[in-house]
Motif scaffolding. Structure first.
Motif, mmCIF file in Angstrom:
data_model
loop_
_atom_site.group_PDB
_atom_site.id
_atom_site.type_symbol
_atom_site.label_atom_id
_atom_site.label_comp_id
_atom_site.label_asym_id
_atom_site.label_seq_id
_atom_site.Cartn_x
_atom_site.Cartn_y
_atom_site.Cartn_z
ATOM 1 N N SER A 158 49.459 21.039 58.608
ATOM 2 C CA SER A 158 50.733 20.830 59.310
ATOM 3 C C SER A 158 51.160 19.370 59.246
ATOM 4 O O SER A 158 52.336 19.068 58.996
ATOM 5 N N ILE A 162 54.507 17.876 57.367
ATOM 6 C CA ILE A 162 55.475 17.043 58.092
ATOM 7 C C ILE A 162 55.721 15.745 57.322
ATOM 8 O O ILE A 162 56.868 15.310 57.156
ATOM 9 N N SER A 168 58.557 13.755 61.108
ATOM 10 C CA SER A 168 58.792 14.800 62.099
ATOM 11 C C SER A 168 60.264 14.965 62.466
ATOM 12 O O SER A 168 60.741 16.075 62.697
ATOM 13 N N VAL A 171 63.176 17.433 60.972
ATOM 14 C CA VAL A 171 63.400 18.823 61.362
ATOM 15 C C VAL A 171 64.785 19.011 61.974
ATOM 16 O O VAL A 171 65.366 20.097 61.895
ATOM 17 N N THR A 212 54.386 25.789 63.058
ATOM 18 C CA THR A 212 54.939 24.466 62.768
ATOM 19 C C THR A 212 54.951 24.197 61.269
ATOM 20 O O THR A 212 55.932 23.673 60.720
ATOM 21 N N TYR A 216 58.375 23.362 58.958
ATOM 22 C CA TYR A 216 58.593 22.184 58.107
ATOM 23 C C TYR A 216 58.614 22.538 56.626
ATOM 24 O O TYR A 216 59.244 21.844 55.828
#
Length: 262
Positions: A158, A162, A168, A171, A212, A216
């Motif tokens: 994850s 990202i 982050s 998004v 998550t 992404y």
């Protein structure tokens, strides 16, 4: 505007229907009226209209009127569940799972069954059904994830995804993704998140990390704000990195303000 009145009149005289085309029209009327009743949370009347529609379906209707049958059975399954008629809801769901032509067509039946088991406090059964459904959608989940074997690598993946997508906050600029398979998987994981949290925390942690990762990698769905908020919960409860948790919690709030995801 007078769908209920018209449908009620037809349903008082079903024995007079002898034209197959008119029968199909009456089935569609009952489906539409049942749908409207369900939207208004009138699940009792909704179930009656939908049962009537199902009873009128011709023989071999799964072959000759597949889309109509699927829509009717799916909504009836939902209505019976809201009425706490769980056995009847399950019976209809099993028919859908048998007759449906794809995993996506079976999806709603699974969602209803998962919700029903949550309502009956059958949490382990709910999670097992969720695992079975996710596997059909191409997302396999172990029944008892391990921290080293599954959760640790999922966290790394994850974070890598990202970073790969530019950080982050990117998004907030992702376009909506309306892929029905991705939306179905996210809907299911959202529905069982609280169940997993209570009954199998390792499963909850792995599921949140995968949600998550999918956000992404593939873009936002209507479930993206919720999945980011759960990601924040994981950083807070599991890793106790409260600054990171606060960051993703704020991202979830910002994304929820976007009218595309309300």
């Amino acid at each position: 505007e007078r769908a209920f009145e018209i449908t009620n009149q037809y349903n008082e005289a079903l024995e007079l229907l002898d034209d197959p085309e008119e029968v199909i029209r009456v089935i569609r009327l009952n489906l539409e009226t049942g749908r409207r009743a369900l939207q208004s949370m009138a699940s009792g009347p909704a179930a009656r209209y939908l049962r009537t529609g199902m009873q009128l379906l011709p023989e071999e209707h799964w072959k000759t009127h597949y889309d109509l049958s699927l829509d009717l059975y799916t909504r009836a399954c939902d209505a019976e569940s809201y009425n706490a008629e769980y056995e009847e809801s399950d019976r209809i769901a099993e028919i859908i799972k048998k007759e449906a032509r794809s995993a996506l067509d079976r999806m709603q039946a699974y969602l209803v069954q998962v919700r029903a088991r949550n309502s009956m406090n059958l949490l382990a059964e709910s999670l097992e059904l969720a695992r079975e459904t996710l596997a059909e959608l191409g997302l396999k989940m172990p029944a008892r994830p391990g921290w080293v074997l599954h959760i640790g690598p999922a966290l790394i993946r994850s974070l890598f995804m990202i970073a790969l997508r530019g950080g982050s906050r990117k998004v907030l600029n992702f376009p909506p993704n309306d892929d029905p398979r991705l939306n179905g998987a996210k809907a299911l994981m959202t529905q069982v998140s609280s169940t997993a949290y209570q009954n199998n925390f390792e499963f909850f942690a792995l599921m949140v990390l995968r949600m998550t990762y999918l956000t992404y990698r593939h873009g936002n769905t209507s479930y993206a704000p919720y999945s980011l908020s759960l990601y924040a919960v994981a950083w807070s409860l599991v890793l106790q990195r409260f600054g990171i948790a606060d960051h993703f919690g704020q991202l979830a709030i910002d994304l929820a303000k976007d009218p595309r995801y309300r």
